[in-house]
Structures are given as structure tokens and as C-alpha cells.
Design an enzyme around this catalytic site. Structure first.
Site, PDB file in Angstrom:
ATOM      1  CD  GLU A  67      -3.419   1.880   5.941  1.00  0.00           C
ATOM      2  OE1 GLU A  67      -2.603   1.075   6.449  1.00  0.00           O
ATOM      3  OE2 GLU A  67      -3.451   3.081   6.187  1.00  0.00           O
ATOM      4  CB  CYS A  98       0.450   2.161   7.586  1.00  0.00           C
ATOM      5  SG  CYS A  98      -0.692   2.969   8.706  1.00  0.00           S
TER       6      CYS A  98
END
Length: 543
Positions: free
Chosen positions: A293, A327
């Protein structure tokens, strides 16, 4: 020996404590913060169940109070990577052979220890080491990490139940084996829960792990490692080491027994990992699992029908909680012309009301960014915007490094939808806003989809159902986590499995069954009860 089929039902999400004035948890957390600051600690690496000290110590300072020393960690080198790999491989056979219920109960006990005995110590470590306020630490280092442990046990038990069909005289079964080798877990500074989940999700499946956290998360990572040891994790199953990225990559990716990497971090680093693994692929026993990720340039788009206060709240929380270092943080916003002035006025007022300072003052909404490197990178974008005719600073734009890495929450407005801060990941408390013609919603949706190479999170705010459906369809590949009438942050384990595609990673969805499949290797076993005794089939006979 298996004496039964053991059930691990779907758990409930861990309740989030409020830390309101007068609450017992507020007092307990205040005490934990004070205790943590009393005496600097020395943090060893954990290799093969042993505390490893190298003498090469690096000091740890709170990002919001750089004059204070929380402690120091013992930095490792290439030989420690080899030691960690050797310890993992030594533990591999016994760990893979351990019964599922005994593996499961280690992680369930760790979850309970975190929920009770270590809750405030872990939150304090995250607050001080990573500059998170009390609420952000609670939802991350307590609730989310507890949920990862409990939900992953449930998800894995459900995977183990999945078996093929059988026919008369034949029984088929599926073994869900761990990978053949060791898994490398590389974890970021911004979520203690990610730091805990990446190594434990692989280990839970029977794998052994070498875990490298970001240096700026070591202070809380070592607390979790101690919890795992207290919960009964055998020596060598997870090995926590503090080595620079190039050294650990060079050593692990060249090893014959490298079986996979579980990564959260920058897109550039992940791309380089993928390239190196590809170049070394002939070395490995099996094709490694590459799970990552990575970056994001997460969007909020409001439709002309959106509620102004809902838009403002989504932007204020989505862009500036934990200083925009999620994020998933809102980084670019598209506001329709009919709402723009009211949204901007209320957003500026909201941001001006936010207090900034140390985490020990619970009234501070904003704390410090993680370190000097991040501070310099973020402030460079702000300074460039101040000088650029294509941009203007609506609010914020100031910063101060005298006591800590403090940057005001900043909103940049630009008329250019492809302006640099609309496109590049900044990873800080900077939101760029673009006002679009309210009659060009669909055109703007395509602009949102095409502006960024990333596809992690995004949200649409609208009270018009056809507009919601249109946005959902046009932005199908623009975000792995898509939110309707909400901010683009705050995914909850079991509720919103997290991950994105394009430049944002492999979309293997942490917090779901999908992720666990990546750490398993299936073996199909067919058993025939009445084997044939001749090669001949009936069709071969003459009529």
C-alpha cells in the site's frame, strides 16, 4: 493432534474511548504520558527471542518537543538482517506445525493485553513518538490494532473452513499452507496499527517474519513487540530489526528463502522493491508475494447539491487530522462555484479555530509533523505556492521549528486544476482547493480521475442521488476506498477493507480476508477410496 473444529466468530469492533474531561481513561493516559517522559529508555532489536544491543544508538525525540529525549534505539547493520533471517527460518518448522487454535490464541491474547494492561502505554508511546493527539492515538494504536488481531483470527478461521467438493468414492481437501521461506514486513511511521498488522497477519498464517519499522515508529513498535512476547509468541517467529532500507532490501531480496514482502510506504520505494525482486526471481524457491500500500493524492469533490457544513467538516477533518499524514488524507478538493464562497469562509474559520501544540495538551487538534525531512519537504510546497501567481494561500502557510516540527494547517486555492499541489503527494497539513463551474460536474469528475497517478481514497458529497451514482461510476478506478457524504479517511477493520490500486498499491485490502490469502499457499489433496486396478476404460470395449 486435532481434537475438534474450533470456531472464532466475527468480533465486534473495539469501542473507542472518548478521553473526555473527568473520564478515567483521560487520567490514565495523562499518567502514562508523564511516566513515559520520566526516564529515557534503551530499545534493543528483537532477534530470535533475544534483545540485541549494538551500541550504535540513535536518539528518539518527540516531533513536537525536539529538546526532549524519549530514549534511543540500537541501530543494526547487514549482519543483523542475516541473523534475523536465520532466526526466522529456524523457527519456521515448529511455528508452521503448531495447531491453529494455539497460534490463534497468541494473537487473541495480544489483543486483550493491548485492550487492557497496555492500552494507555501504547497510546502514550504513539502520541509521544509520532505526535498524535489522544483521539488519533486511540483509534490507531489501540482500537485498529486490536481489531486487526481479532478480525484476522476470524477471517483466517473462515478461510480454513473453505474446502472443495467431493464425489462418491473420493474425498478432496484443501490445505492452507504458509509460504515456503520468510516474509519481510516493512512498515511506516504514520500508523502504529499498520506497524503491528503487517508482520502479524503474515505470522498468523504460519509464516515467519523479519520486521523493519520506520525509525520514527520504533518507540511504539517495541511496545507491541513486548506485548507479542508476553502473549506467548515463540522466539524467532517475528524478528524486529532497525536497519536502513537499502541494506535490508539488498540482503532479503537476494536470499533464496525470501517468500514475500508486506509493505506500506512510498510508491518510489515499492517500485524499486518490485524491480529488484524481478531481477532476482530466478534465485527464489517460489515466486514471492509482493503486497504493498503506497502513495495517495486523495480527493474530495462536492456536487452543487451538497450541504456546506458537511463539506467543510469533511475537509477540515479529512485534510488535517494527524497533520494530514494519513495515506488517505484529503489533499485536493473540487468545490462547485455555487457553494465556493460559503465553503471557503467557513473552512477558513474552522481552521483558524484549531489549536496547535504538544500532544499533552488535549485541547490541541494539530500537533507536529514527523521529522525535519518531512518538515522541509512540506514547507517547500508552501513557500513555492506563496510565490506562484497560479496559487494563493487562503489560510495558514506559517510554520515554526524552534520547539518542534510545527506547520499550520494550510489551504491553497488554485485556478489551475493541474497545479503541482493538486497532483503531487505532499503528506502533510496542506489542502489544495479548486473551484469548478457548478454546471460541469461530470466534466470535473473526469478531471479528478485523470489528474493523479494514485487511486487510494476519495469522496463525493451530494444530496442528489443521480449525481452520487454518476460519481461512483466515473470514479470507479480512482479510489480503492470511496466515500459518499463523508471524509475520505477513517477506514475501520471489518467495515471498510483498506487499499488502493494504480500508483497506490496492490489493493490487497488490509482488514479483510483478501489480504490473508496472500500469505497462504494452497495444496489440494485428493484421496481415492477404491483405486482402479486396470488402465482400461469402458469405451475401449467392442459393442
Amino acid at each position: 493432534m486435532s481434537l475438534g473444529y474450533f470456531s472464532y466468530p466475527l468480533p465486534a469492533n473495539e469501542p473507542v474511548l472518548s478521553y473526555a474531561p473527568g473520564s478515567p481513561e483521560r487520567a490514565a493516559l495523562k499518567k502514562a504520558l508523564a511516566d513515559a517522559k520520566k526516564k529515557p529508555i534503551e530499545i534493543p532489536m528483537f532477534i530470535g527471542g533475544k534483545a540485541v544491543k549494538t551500541g550504535k544508538k540513535t536518539a528518539i525525540h518527540p516531533p513536537h518537543e525536539t529538546a526532549h529525549t524519549l530514549g534511543s534505539f540500537h541501530a543494526g547493520e547487514e549482519k543483523h538482517v542475516h541473523q534475523a533471517i536465520d532466526a526466522a527460518l529456524k523457527a519456521r518448522k515448529d511455528w508452521a506445525a503448531m495447531s491453529w487454535e494455539n497460534r490463534a490464541h497468541i494473537f487473541l491474547k495480544a489483543a486483550d493485553l493491548l485492550a487492557t494492561k497496555y492500552r494507555f502505554r501504547m497510546n502514550a508511546a504513539t502520541m509521544l513518538g509520532q505526535s498524535k493527539n489522544a483521539f488519533q492515538a486511540e483509534i490507531d494504536s489501540s482500537c485498529e490494532l486490536i481489531d486487526f488481531l481479532r478480525f484476522n483470527v476470524h477471517f483466517l478461521s473462515e478461510i480454513y473452513k473453505q474446502q472443495p467438493i467431493s464425489s462418491p468414492g473420493i474425498h478432496n481437501r484443501m490445505e492452507w499452507r504458509p509460504l515456503e521461506g520468510f516474509v519481510l514486513a516493512v512498515t511506516p511511521f504514520n500508523f502504529t496499527a499498520i506497524g503491528g498488522n503487517l508482520p502479524t497477519s503474515a505470522a498468523m498464517c504460519g509464516n515467519v517474519v523479519v520486521w523493519k519499522p520506520a525509525n520514527t515508529q520504533i518507540y511504539s513498535a517495541q511496545v507491541f513487540m513486548r506485548i507479542l512476547e508476553e502473549a506467548g509468541l515463540p522466539a524467532g517467529v517475528i524478528n524486529l530489526i532497525y536497519v536502513d532500507g537499502p541494506t535490508i532490501g539488498k540482503t532479503c531480496f537476494a536470499h533464496r528463502d525470501f517468500a514475500g514482502v508486506h509493505f506500506t510506504g512510498s510508491t518510489g520505494v515499492f517500485n524499486n522493491m518490485w524491480k529488484t525482486i524481478g531481477e532476482n526471481v530466478a534465485r527464489y524457491r517460489s515466486y514471492p508475494r509482493i503486497v504493498g500500500e503506497t502513495g495517495g493524492k486523495d480527493f474530495v469533490i462536492a456536487h452543487r447539491s451538497a450541504d456546506v457544513d458537511e463539506v467543510v467538516t469533511a475537509l477540515a477533518r479529512g485534510a488535517f487530522e494527524f497533520q494530514g499524514q494519513k495515506c488517505s488524507a484529503a489533499s485536493r478538493a473540487y468545490i462547485p462555484s455555487n457553494l465556493a464562497e460559503e465553503v471557503k469562509t467557513k473552512l477558513v474559520a474552522a481552521i483558524k479555530s484549531m489549536k496547535m501544540g504538544t500532544v499533552e495538551d488535549f485541547s490541541n487538534f494539530i500537533n507536529a509533523v514527523i521529522d525535519e525531512k518531512s518538515f522541509n519537504s512540506i514547507t517547500k510546497y508552501i513557500d513555492n505556492a506563496k510565490k506562484d501567481k497560479k496559487a494563493s494561500i487562503l489560510v495558514g502557510g506559517n510554520y515554526d521549528r524552534k520547539k518542534g516540527w510545527f506547520i499550520e494547517p494550510t489551504v491553497i486555492e488554485t485556478k489551475d486544476p493541474k497545479y503541482v499541489t493538486m497532483c503531487e503527494e505532499i503528506f502533510g497539513p496542506v489542502l489544495t482547493l479548486h473551484v469548478y463551474d457548478a454546471d460541469k460536474f461530470e466534466e470535473t469528475l473526469h478531471l479528478v480521475d485523470e489528474t493523479s497517478p494514485y487511486a487510494l481514497t476519495g469522496s463525493v458529497l451530494s444530496r442528489d442521488r443521480p449525481a452520487v451514482e454518476l460519481a461512483t461510476n466515473v470514479l470507479r478506478h480512482a479510489a480503492g476506498n470511496f466515500y459518499i457524504n463523508d471524509k475520505p479517511t477513517g477506514a475501520v477493520v471489518g467495515q471498510q477493507p483498506f487499499g488502493g490500486a494504480r500508483g497506490s498499491g496492490t489493493n490487497d485490502k488490509a482488514g479483510s480476508m483478501i489480504n490473508l490469502y496472500r500469505w497462504l499457499s494452497a495444496r489440494t489433496i485428493k484421496e481415492t477410496f477404491n483405486p482402479p486396478v486396470s488402465y482400461e476404460y469402458p469405451f475401449l470395449k467392442e459393442a
